[in-house]
Design a protein around this motif. Structure first.
Motif, PDB file in Angstrom:
ATOM      1  N   LYS A  32       0.819  -1.218   0.000  1.00  0.00           N
ATOM      2  CA  LYS A  32       0.000   0.000   0.000  1.00  0.00           C
ATOM      3  C   LYS A  32       0.855   1.272   0.000  1.00  0.00           C
ATOM      4  CE  LYS A  32      -4.427  -1.485   1.503  1.00  0.00           C
ATOM      5  NZ  LYS A  32      -4.959  -1.606   2.839  1.00  0.00           N
ATOM      6  N   ARG A  33       2.155   1.093   0.311  1.00  0.00           N
ATOM      7  CA  ARG A  33       3.006   2.291   0.418  1.00  0.00           C
ATOM      8  C   ARG A  33       4.460   1.898   0.200  1.00  0.00           C
ATOM      9  NH1 ARG A  33       4.619   4.706   5.792  1.00  0.00           N
ATOM     10  NH2 ARG A  33       3.521   2.870   6.525  1.00  0.00           N
ATOM     11  N   VAL A  34       5.171   2.792  -0.465  1.00  0.00           N
ATOM     12  CA  VAL A  34       6.621   2.627  -0.631  1.00  0.00           C
ATOM     13  C   VAL A  34       7.264   3.927  -0.180  1.00  0.00           C
ATOM     14  CG1 VAL A  34       8.500   2.261  -2.286  1.00  0.00           C
ATOM     15  CG2 VAL A  34       6.312   1.108  -2.643  1.00  0.00           C
ATOM     16  N   GLU A  55       3.067  -4.463   8.531  1.00  0.00           N
ATOM     17  CA  GLU A  55       4.124  -5.381   8.088  1.00  0.00           C
ATOM     18  C   GLU A  55       4.937  -4.647   7.024  1.00  0.00           C
ATOM     19  OE1 GLU A  55       2.647  -9.586   7.230  1.00  0.00           O
ATOM     20  OE2 GLU A  55       0.844  -8.357   7.158  1.00  0.00           O
ATOM     21  N   GLN A  56       6.229  -4.917   7.009  1.00  0.00           N
ATOM     22  CA  GLN A  56       7.079  -4.216   6.044  1.00  0.00           C
ATOM     23  C   GLN A  56       8.201  -5.116   5.540  1.00  0.00           C
ATOM     24  OE1 GLN A  56       7.097   0.276   6.922  1.00  0.00           O
ATOM     25  NE2 GLN A  56       7.944  -0.631   8.758  1.00  0.00           N
ATOM     26  N   ILE A  57       8.719  -4.732   4.371  1.00  0.00           N
ATOM     27  CA  ILE A  57       9.937  -5.363   3.871  1.00  0.00           C
ATOM     28  C   ILE A  57      10.945  -4.269   3.566  1.00  0.00           C
ATOM     29  CG2 ILE A  57      10.951  -6.600   1.905  1.00  0.00           C
ATOM     30  CD1 ILE A  57       8.906  -8.639   2.206  1.00  0.00           C
ATOM     31  N   ASP A 118      -0.527   3.809  14.619  1.00  0.00           N
ATOM     32  CA  ASP A 118      -0.028   2.425  14.558  1.00  0.00           C
ATOM     33  C   ASP A 118       1.354   2.288  15.220  1.00  0.00           C
ATOM     34  OD1 ASP A 118      -0.697  -0.268  13.410  1.00  0.00           O
ATOM     35  OD2 ASP A 118       1.263   0.017  12.470  1.00  0.00           O
ATOM     36  N   TYR A 119       1.994   3.427  15.537  1.00  0.00           N
ATOM     37  CA  TYR A 119       3.348   3.394  16.091  1.00  0.00           C
ATOM     38  C   TYR A 119       3.327   3.182  17.610  1.00  0.00           C
ATOM     39  CZ  TYR A 119       5.439   5.316  11.795  1.00  0.00           C
ATOM     40  OH  TYR A 119       5.878   5.511  10.513  1.00  0.00           O
ATOM     41  N   ILE A 120       4.255   2.377  18.100  1.00  0.00           N
ATOM     42  CA  ILE A 120       4.535   2.307  19.552  1.00  0.00           C
ATOM     43  C   ILE A 120       5.933   2.891  19.704  1.00  0.00           C
ATOM     44  CG2 ILE A 120       4.687   0.828  21.590  1.00  0.00           C
ATOM     45  CD1 ILE A 120       3.177  -1.339  19.982  1.00  0.00           C
TER      46      ILE A 120
HETATM   47  C1  T46 Z   1       9.598   2.089  10.011  1.00  0.00           C
HETATM   48  C2  T46 Z   1      10.997   2.354   9.636  1.00  0.00           C
HETATM   49  C3  T46 Z   1      11.658   1.189   8.952  1.00  0.00           C
HETATM   50  C4  T46 Z   1       5.496  10.307   6.364  1.00  0.00           C
HETATM   51  O1  T46 Z   1       4.966  11.416   6.231  1.00  0.00           O
HETATM   52  N1  T46 Z   1       4.992   9.229   5.688  1.00  0.00           N
HETATM   53  C5  T46 Z   1       5.540   7.990   5.787  1.00  0.00           C
HETATM   54  O2  T46 Z   1       5.056   7.053   5.135  1.00  0.00           O
HETATM   55  C6  T46 Z   1       6.679   7.822   6.660  1.00  0.00           C
HETATM   56  C7  T46 Z   1       7.303   6.452   6.818  1.00  0.00           C
HETATM   57  C8  T46 Z   1       7.149   8.898   7.340  1.00  0.00           C
HETATM   58  N2  T46 Z   1       6.564  10.125   7.185  1.00  0.00           N
HETATM   59  C9  T46 Z   1       7.132  11.272   7.892  1.00  0.00           C
HETATM   60  C10 T46 Z   1       6.959  11.229   9.402  1.00  0.00           C
HETATM   61  C11 T46 Z   1       8.189  11.921   9.926  1.00  0.00           C
HETATM   62  O3  T46 Z   1       7.949  13.305   9.979  1.00  0.00           O
HETATM   63  O4  T46 Z   1       8.551  11.279   7.675  1.00  0.00           O
HETATM   64  C12 T46 Z   1       9.251  11.675   8.841  1.00  0.00           C
HETATM   65  C13 T46 Z   1      10.271  10.625   9.247  1.00  0.00           C
HETATM   66  O5  T46 Z   1       9.593   9.416   9.676  1.00  0.00           O
HETATM   67  P1  T46 Z   1      10.125   8.509  10.875  1.00  0.00           P
HETATM   68  O6  T46 Z   1      10.793   9.341  11.883  1.00  0.00           O
HETATM   69  O7  T46 Z   1       8.976   7.651  11.349  1.00  0.00           O
HETATM   70  O8  T46 Z   1      11.209   7.599  10.108  1.00  0.00           O
HETATM   71  P2  T46 Z   1      12.024   6.348  10.653  1.00  0.00           P
HETATM   72  O9  T46 Z   1      13.137   6.146   9.722  1.00  0.00           O
HETATM   73  O10 T46 Z   1      12.368   6.494  12.095  1.00  0.00           O
HETATM   74  O11 T46 Z   1      11.006   5.101  10.537  1.00  0.00           O
HETATM   75  C14 T46 Z   1      10.522   4.711   9.283  1.00  0.00           C
HETATM   76  C15 T46 Z   1       9.030   4.431   9.337  1.00  0.00           C
HETATM   77  O12 T46 Z   1       8.341   5.557   9.880  1.00  0.00           O
HETATM   78  C16 T46 Z   1       8.673   3.231  10.169  1.00  0.00           C
HETATM   79  O13 T46 Z   1       7.340   2.841   9.922  1.00  0.00           O
HETATM   80  O14 T46 Z   1       9.248   0.964  10.338  1.00  0.00           O
HETATM   81  O15 T46 Z   1      11.181   3.520   8.847  1.00  0.00           O
END
Ligand code: T46
Length: 138
Positions: A32-34, A55-57, A118-120
């Motif tokens: 659903k998202r990349v 779930e993610q890959i 959905d985040y913890i």
């Molecule tokens: C995960 C790991 C592997 C969005 O607007 N849309 C999105 O789909 C995502 C993923 C992020 N964002 C925004 C939210 C934050 O302002 O992008 C910014 C950085 O996101 P985040 O701090 O959550 O990024 P990571 O690298 O810590 O974590 C990400 C994913 O969020 C998470 O689901 O499993 O990569």
């Protein structure tokens, strides 16, 4: 803890390599998202959260990085350094991505849209969540 790594089929010829990913064929869920991250600053640790349902890959399509997975009982470190390998991360799994090479591009295929609910993000909440779930299974 069982680590699920997918090895995708590269379609190579004398021009180079190509990897194609199709939902339910190469990826075990509807994509659903990349999203992808790049220009990651040296020494940074990303992630530091779990997901309730997502779930993610993860595919490091350029360069390399490491992923630390923690299911609340056990931790494992998985290097990602090949553009044809994907690390499956189920829900309820704490993840941290680190040790990014300067040229790393980490692409993520996700089973759902972005949803902050959905985040913890608190580790103690994650541990409580995992322990409560295993109590319910007994
Ligand atoms: C995960 C790991 C592997 C969005 O607007 N849309 C999105 O789909 C995502 C993923 C992020 N964002 C925004 C939210 C934050 O302002 O992008 C910014 C950085 O996101 P985040 O701090 O959550 O990024 P990571 O690298 O810590 O974590 C990400 C994913 O969020 C998470 O689901 O499993 O990569």
């Amino acid at each position: 803890m069982q680590i699920v790594k997918y090895v995708f089929q590269p379609h190579g010829d004398d021009r180079g390599q190509l990897v194609a990913l199709e939902e339910y064929r190469d990826i075990p869920f509807e994509i659903k998202r990349v999203y992808y991250m790049y220009d990651t600053v040296a020494g940074v640790v990303r992630g530091k959260h779990a997901h309730r349902t997502l779930e993610q890959i993860l595919v490091c399509i350029h360069g390399s990085c490491k992923v630390r997975l923690d299911n609340g009982y056990e931790k494992k470190i998985i290097p990602l350094e090949r553009p044809y390998e994907g690390l499956y991360i189920a829900n309820n799994m704490w993840r941290e991505m680190y040790d990014f090479s300067p040229d790393a591009v980490l692409m993520v295929l996700a089973s759902d849209m972005y949803d902050e609910q959905d985040y913890i993000r608190d580790y103690d909440d994650f541990i409580n969540c995992v322990k409560n779930k295993s109590l319910k299974k007994i």
